[in-house]
Design a protein around this motif. Sequence first.
Motif, PDB file in Angstrom:
ATOM      1  N   ALA A 168      -0.876  -6.186   3.785  1.00  0.00           N
ATOM      2  CA  ALA A 168       0.500  -5.765   3.504  1.00  0.00           C
ATOM      3  C   ALA A 168       0.873  -4.510   4.282  1.00  0.00           C
ATOM      4  CB  ALA A 168       0.683  -5.522   2.003  1.00  0.00           C
ATOM      5  N   THR A 169      -0.130  -3.763   4.759  1.00  0.00           N
ATOM      6  CA  THR A 169       0.141  -2.582   5.580  1.00  0.00           C
ATOM      7  C   THR A 169       0.876  -2.960   6.857  1.00  0.00           C
ATOM      8  OG1 THR A 169      -1.920  -1.643   4.713  1.00  0.00           O
ATOM      9  CG2 THR A 169      -0.940  -0.529   6.592  1.00  0.00           C
ATOM     10  N   ALA A 170       0.731  -4.206   7.305  1.00  0.00           N
ATOM     11  CA  ALA A 170       1.440  -4.661   8.514  1.00  0.00           C
ATOM     12  C   ALA A 170       2.953  -4.617   8.332  1.00  0.00           C
ATOM     13  CB  ALA A 170       0.996  -6.074   8.890  1.00  0.00           C
ATOM     14  N   HIS A 171       3.435  -4.499   7.098  1.00  0.00           N
ATOM     15  CA  HIS A 171       4.875  -4.366   6.888  1.00  0.00           C
ATOM     16  C   HIS A 171       5.428  -3.119   7.575  1.00  0.00           C
ATOM     17  CE1 HIS A 171       5.140  -7.781   4.347  1.00  0.00           C
ATOM     18  NE2 HIS A 171       4.471  -7.268   3.329  1.00  0.00           N
ATOM     19  N   PHE A 172       4.577  -2.105   7.789  1.00  0.00           N
ATOM     20  CA  PHE A 172       5.029  -0.909   8.489  1.00  0.00           C
ATOM     21  C   PHE A 172       5.376  -1.204   9.938  1.00  0.00           C
ATOM     22  CE2 PHE A 172       2.886   1.029   4.885  1.00  0.00           C
ATOM     23  CZ  PHE A 172       3.741   2.066   4.575  1.00  0.00           C
ATOM     24  N   LEU A 201     -15.485  -1.048  -5.375  1.00  0.00           N
ATOM     25  CA  LEU A 201     -15.376  -0.213  -4.168  1.00  0.00           C
ATOM     26  C   LEU A 201     -14.463   0.981  -4.393  1.00  0.00           C
ATOM     27  CD1 LEU A 201     -15.017  -2.986  -1.420  1.00  0.00           C
ATOM     28  CD2 LEU A 201     -17.090  -1.874  -2.246  1.00  0.00           C
ATOM     29  N   SER A 202     -14.127   1.256  -5.654  1.00  0.00           N
ATOM     30  CA  SER A 202     -13.240   2.377  -6.012  1.00  0.00           C
ATOM     31  C   SER A 202     -11.875   2.243  -5.349  1.00  0.00           C
ATOM     32  CB  SER A 202     -13.882   3.724  -5.641  1.00  0.00           C
ATOM     33  OG  SER A 202     -15.116   3.883  -6.282  1.00  0.00           O
ATOM     34  N   LEU A 203     -11.422   1.001  -5.141  1.00  0.00           N
ATOM     35  CA  LEU A 203     -10.121   0.762  -4.517  1.00  0.00           C
ATOM     36  C   LEU A 203      -8.989   0.736  -5.528  1.00  0.00           C
ATOM     37  CD1 LEU A 203     -11.133  -2.076  -2.027  1.00  0.00           C
ATOM     38  CD2 LEU A 203     -10.424   0.229  -1.402  1.00  0.00           C
ATOM     39  N   ASN A 204      -9.247   0.165  -6.701  1.00  0.00           N
ATOM     40  CA  ASN A 204      -8.217   0.014  -7.717  1.00  0.00           C
ATOM     41  C   ASN A 204      -8.884  -0.337  -9.036  1.00  0.00           C
ATOM     42  OD1 ASN A 204      -5.691  -0.895  -9.126  1.00  0.00           O
ATOM     43  ND2 ASN A 204      -4.856  -0.758  -7.059  1.00  0.00           N
ATOM     44  N   ASP A 205      -8.220  -0.003 -10.127  1.00  0.00           N
ATOM     45  CA  ASP A 205      -8.769  -0.312 -11.448  1.00  0.00           C
ATOM     46  C   ASP A 205      -8.347  -1.685 -11.953  1.00  0.00           C
ATOM     47  OD1 ASP A 205     -10.017   2.166 -11.571  1.00  0.00           O
ATOM     48  OD2 ASP A 205      -8.254   3.139 -12.452  1.00  0.00           O
ATOM     49  N   LYS A 206      -7.440  -2.343 -11.216  1.00  0.00           N
ATOM     50  CA  LYS A 206      -6.924  -3.632 -11.668  1.00  0.00           C
ATOM     51  C   LYS A 206      -7.638  -4.787 -10.964  1.00  0.00           C
ATOM     52  CE  LYS A 206      -2.291  -1.695 -12.408  1.00  0.00           C
ATOM     53  NZ  LYS A 206      -0.857  -1.770 -11.995  1.00  0.00           N
ATOM     54  N   GLY A 258       4.732 -11.288  -7.166  1.00  0.00           N
ATOM     55  CA  GLY A 258       4.326 -11.129  -8.558  1.00  0.00           C
ATOM     56  C   GLY A 258       4.687  -9.788  -9.142  1.00  0.00           C
ATOM     57  N   GLY A 259       5.321  -8.926  -8.356  1.00  0.00           N
ATOM     58  CA  GLY A 259       5.719  -7.611  -8.850  1.00  0.00           C
ATOM     59  C   GLY A 259       4.687  -6.545  -8.557  1.00  0.00           C
ATOM     60  N   PRO A 260       4.973  -5.301  -8.916  1.00  0.00           N
ATOM     61  CA  PRO A 260       4.091  -4.178  -8.597  1.00  0.00           C
ATOM     62  C   PRO A 260       2.663  -4.322  -9.126  1.00  0.00           C
ATOM     63  CG  PRO A 260       6.224  -3.382  -9.330  1.00  0.00           C
ATOM     64  CD  PRO A 260       6.216  -4.860  -9.560  1.00  0.00           C
ATOM     65  N   ALA A 261       2.492  -4.984 -10.272  1.00  0.00           N
ATOM     66  CA  ALA A 261       1.161  -5.107 -10.865  1.00  0.00           C
ATOM     67  C   ALA A 261       0.293  -6.142 -10.159  1.00  0.00           C
ATOM     68  CB  ALA A 261       1.281  -5.469 -12.348  1.00  0.00           C
ATOM     69  N   ALA A 262       0.876  -6.936  -9.265  1.00  0.00           N
ATOM     70  CA  ALA A 262       0.148  -8.049  -8.665  1.00  0.00           C
ATOM     71  C   ALA A 262      -0.393  -7.744  -7.278  1.00  0.00           C
ATOM     72  CB  ALA A 262       1.046  -9.284  -8.600  1.00  0.00           C
ATOM     73  N   ASN A 263      -0.188  -6.529  -6.773  1.00  0.00           N
ATOM     74  CA  ASN A 263      -0.690  -6.202  -5.439  1.00  0.00           C
ATOM     75  C   ASN A 263      -1.187  -4.762  -5.408  1.00  0.00           C
ATOM     76  OD1 ASN A 263       1.670  -4.392  -4.190  1.00  0.00           O
ATOM     77  ND2 ASN A 263       2.618  -6.072  -5.325  1.00  0.00           N
ATOM     78  N   PRO A 264      -2.164  -4.455  -4.548  1.00  0.00           N
ATOM     79  CA  PRO A 264      -2.772  -3.116  -4.535  1.00  0.00           C
ATOM     80  C   PRO A 264      -1.832  -2.000  -4.112  1.00  0.00           C
ATOM     81  CG  PRO A 264      -3.627  -4.481  -2.742  1.00  0.00           C
ATOM     82  CD  PRO A 264      -2.847  -5.387  -3.632  1.00  0.00           C
ATOM     83  N   MET A 265      -0.738  -2.326  -3.401  1.00  0.00           N
ATOM     84  CA  MET A 265       0.202  -1.287  -3.003  1.00  0.00           C
ATOM     85  C   MET A 265       1.110  -0.886  -4.160  1.00  0.00           C
ATOM     86  SD  MET A 265       2.691  -1.183   0.390  1.00  0.00           S
ATOM     87  CE  MET A 265       1.358  -1.391   1.568  1.00  0.00           C
ATOM     88  N   GLY A 266       1.189  -1.738  -5.184  1.00  0.00           N
ATOM     89  CA  GLY A 266       1.992  -1.419  -6.365  1.00  0.00           C
ATOM     90  C   GLY A 266       3.485  -1.448  -6.114  1.00  0.00           C
ATOM     91  N   GLU A 323       5.218   6.752 -14.011  1.00  0.00           N
ATOM     92  CA  GLU A 323       4.031   6.833 -13.152  1.00  0.00           C
ATOM     93  C   GLU A 323       3.966   5.587 -12.276  1.00  0.00           C
ATOM     94  OE1 GLU A 323      -0.783   7.700 -13.265  1.00  0.00           O
ATOM     95  OE2 GLU A 323       0.428   7.874 -15.098  1.00  0.00           O
ATOM     96  N   PHE A 324       3.989   5.808 -10.952  1.00  0.00           N
ATOM     97  CA  PHE A 324       3.941   4.705  -9.998  1.00  0.00           C
ATOM     98  C   PHE A 324       2.500   4.247  -9.789  1.00  0.00           C
ATOM     99  CE2 PHE A 324       7.906   6.869  -8.937  1.00  0.00           C
ATOM    100  CZ  PHE A 324       8.780   5.803  -8.791  1.00  0.00           C
ATOM    101  N   PRO A 325       2.307   2.972  -9.452  1.00  0.00           N
ATOM    102  CA  PRO A 325       0.952   2.463  -9.260  1.00  0.00           C
ATOM    103  C   PRO A 325       0.218   3.078  -8.072  1.00  0.00           C
ATOM    104  CG  PRO A 325       2.515   0.656  -9.583  1.00  0.00           C
ATOM    105  CD  PRO A 325       3.308   1.900  -9.396  1.00  0.00           C
ATOM    106  N   SER A 326       0.966   3.565  -7.086  1.00  0.00           N
ATOM    107  CA  SER A 326       0.340   4.162  -5.899  1.00  0.00           C
ATOM    108  C   SER A 326       1.277   5.199  -5.297  1.00  0.00           C
ATOM    109  CB  SER A 326       0.026   3.078  -4.852  1.00  0.00           C
ATOM    110  OG  SER A 326       1.228   2.588  -4.277  1.00  0.00           O
ATOM    111  N   SER A 327       0.710   6.058  -4.460  1.00  0.00           N
ATOM    112  CA  SER A 327       1.533   7.061  -3.763  1.00  0.00           C
ATOM    113  C   SER A 327       2.547   6.401  -2.850  1.00  0.00           C
ATOM    114  CB  SER A 327       0.629   7.999  -2.942  1.00  0.00           C
ATOM    115  OG  SER A 327      -0.211   8.755  -3.773  1.00  0.00           O
TER     116      SER A 327
END
Length: 640
Positions: free
Chosen positions: A77-81, A225-230, A246-254, A560-564
Amino acid sequence: MQPIHLAWVDYAILLAYTGFVIGIGFALRGYMKTSSDFLTSGRSIPAWVTGLAFMAANLGALELVGMAGSGAKYGIATAHFYWVGAIPAMVFLAVFMMPFYYGSKARSVPEYLKLRFDERVRCLNSLSFAVMTVFASGISMNALAKLLHLLLGWNYDASLWICSAVVLVYVLKGGLTSAIYTEVLQFFMIVLGFAPVVFLGFKDMGGWDAIKSKLVLVAQNPAALSLNDKTFQPDAWTSAWKPLMGGPAANPMGVDIFAIVFGLGFVLSFGYWCTNFLVVQRAMAAKDMTAARRTPLIAAVPKMVFPVLVILPGIIAIALASTPDKNYRLPPPALSSGQYSAGLADLKSGQPGDADRVTAKVSQDIGLKMDKAKMASLLADIPARHLTDDQIKDRLQNAVAENDYDGIILSLVKKYCPPGLLGLALTALLASFMSGMAGNVTAFNTVWTYDLYQAYLAPNKPDRHYFVMGQAITVVGIVLSIACAYFAHKYSNAMDVVQLVFSFVNAPLFATFLLAMFWARTTGTGAFIGLLGGIITSGLVHGSTLAEGKGGWLGLHLYEFPSSMAQNFWLASFAFTACFLLTLFISLATKRTKTDEELKGLVYSLTPKLADGDQPWILRPAVMGSILLLGCVILNVIFW
C-alpha cells in the motif's frame, strides 16, 4: 545492529564521490556573478537535467529510508505514494500550473502569491515554507547520520556535522546550478547503488511468489515481528486496494479509501508536487516554457517504477524476518548507554519469578516496549548462567519489541553487500541524503533572500548585496537543518515525520492555490485568513489526537488513530478543508482588489491558452500526461 568495517575500495568510492560533488561546486563558482545566477540558475538549464533534478530533489530520507521503512510497516500500500500520491499531481503541475509559475516570471512560489494576492499571503507562505524546508533538510541529515552511526559505528554528531559541511561547500560555491547538476549525478548513483541490493534480496527469497507466501504468515501474526497488534487478511501486505475496502481496522496503515484518495491522492499529493517550491524550483530553472512543462513529466517516468528500488526492500525485509533460517530480524531501536544502565539495574534487582513486573519496569525506564518471553528468559538466565554485563546488554537489546524502520535499508545493505558493492550502496545513500538537504537549502535561501529579506528587511539594495545575503543565509540554513535533525532523531520512521510536516504546510497551501489559479474572485484577505486558518486547524487536530504515542500535546485525546500515517492523512484533509472553506466564504464577503487585466497570466480563465501545435504530438504535455496516467491505472490494477 553491529557496526561493519569498510574495505579500502569502499572508502575509495565514498571519497571519490565526495570529491566529485565538491568539485562540481568549485567548477561552477566562476559562473555565479549575480543573485539570479546563485539562487535561480538564471533560467538556463535543459529539460532532461531539470527533469532528473526534479526527481532527485525528492530522493532524500523521504524516499530511500522512509519508503523502505514504510514498505515493511504498511506493505505494498506504500506504493500509493507514487501511483496515487505523485504521478497525477506531477501531470497536473505540468499541464496546468507551470504556465502560471514560469509565465509570471516569479522567482519563487511565494512571489507568485504576492503577484496573485498581496504581501500578507506571500509573507505567511514564505515563513511556513522556510520552517518546512529546514525540517525536511534536517530529516535527511538525521537519517544519514543514523546510517553512518548504526552501519559503520561512526559518531552520530560528527557524521551529522561533517556531511552537512560537504553540502554547504558545494552549494555555497555553485548555488542552485551546483545542486541541480549534483542531483542528476545523485540520481544515477542511487539507481546504480540500490539495484544490486534489491536484486540480491529478491533472489535470496526465491522471487515474488515466495515473498508473497511469507507475507501471508506475517499478515496473520504481525505481532511476531512487532509490526502490529492486530491480525489481518492474508493479502494485507501484498494488495494495494483490497485491504483498504475493509476500513481502517483491516489494513496495517489504518486508513480507508477516502483517506488515501482525498488525504493522500488529492491534498498531500497536489499540495507537495504543485506548491512545494523545493521541486517547483527545478522546473522554474528550465531554459524556456516548453522545458519547464516537460520537467515534471520527465521526472514522472522513473518515479512510476521507483517503488521497485525503495519499497520492495522493506517488503523483502519482513519476508526475511519471518524466515527463521535467514538469521535476520527487523532492526530494533539502538539502546543508549543510559538506557542500558537503567535496564541492567532493573534486571539485577529482579527475580526470575517476577518477570512481568520487571518487564514493565524496564519498559518504563528505557521508554520502549519489551518482549515478555525474552525478558523472562533473560531474567532466568542471569543467575543460572552467570551472564556478564555485555551478554545482558546484547540480550536486552534483542528483547526490544519495537522496530527502527529507518534502519531497515541499512540492515539489508549490511546483509547483502560485499566490499565494493557496499561502498557503492553507501555512496547511493550518501547521495540521497545530501540531495535532500541541498534541495531544501537552495529553496530556503531563495525564499529568504527574495521573499523575506529583499521584500521586507532590505529593499532596493544592489544585486551584489542580495548575492552575498544568499550565500550567508545558506550557512544559516545548514545550521538550522542540523538543529532539526536532532528533533527528527526522536522518530522511528522518517516517512511519518515528513508527512506530518507536509500536513501543516502543503495541505492548506494547495487549497489556496486551487482557488487562486481557478477562481478570479479569490481575494487577498480570504487567501491570508484561509491559509492561516488551515495551518492552525492542522495544529489543533494534531494536538487533540494521538497516534503511536505522538500528538495530544493540547492535553486532549479526542481520538486515537491506528497509525501515524493515518493521522497525517486526516490532518491534511482537515487543514485543506478549513483553508478552502475559509478562503471561499471570506473572499465572497470581501472586496476584490485586482482587476481582470492585473490577473492575466495568473488565473486560468484569464490567461491565453498555450499552443502546442509546433511540438510533436507525443511530446505535448497533455498527451504525455495521459500516457503516464494510463500507466498508473495499469499498475494499480496489477497490484489491486
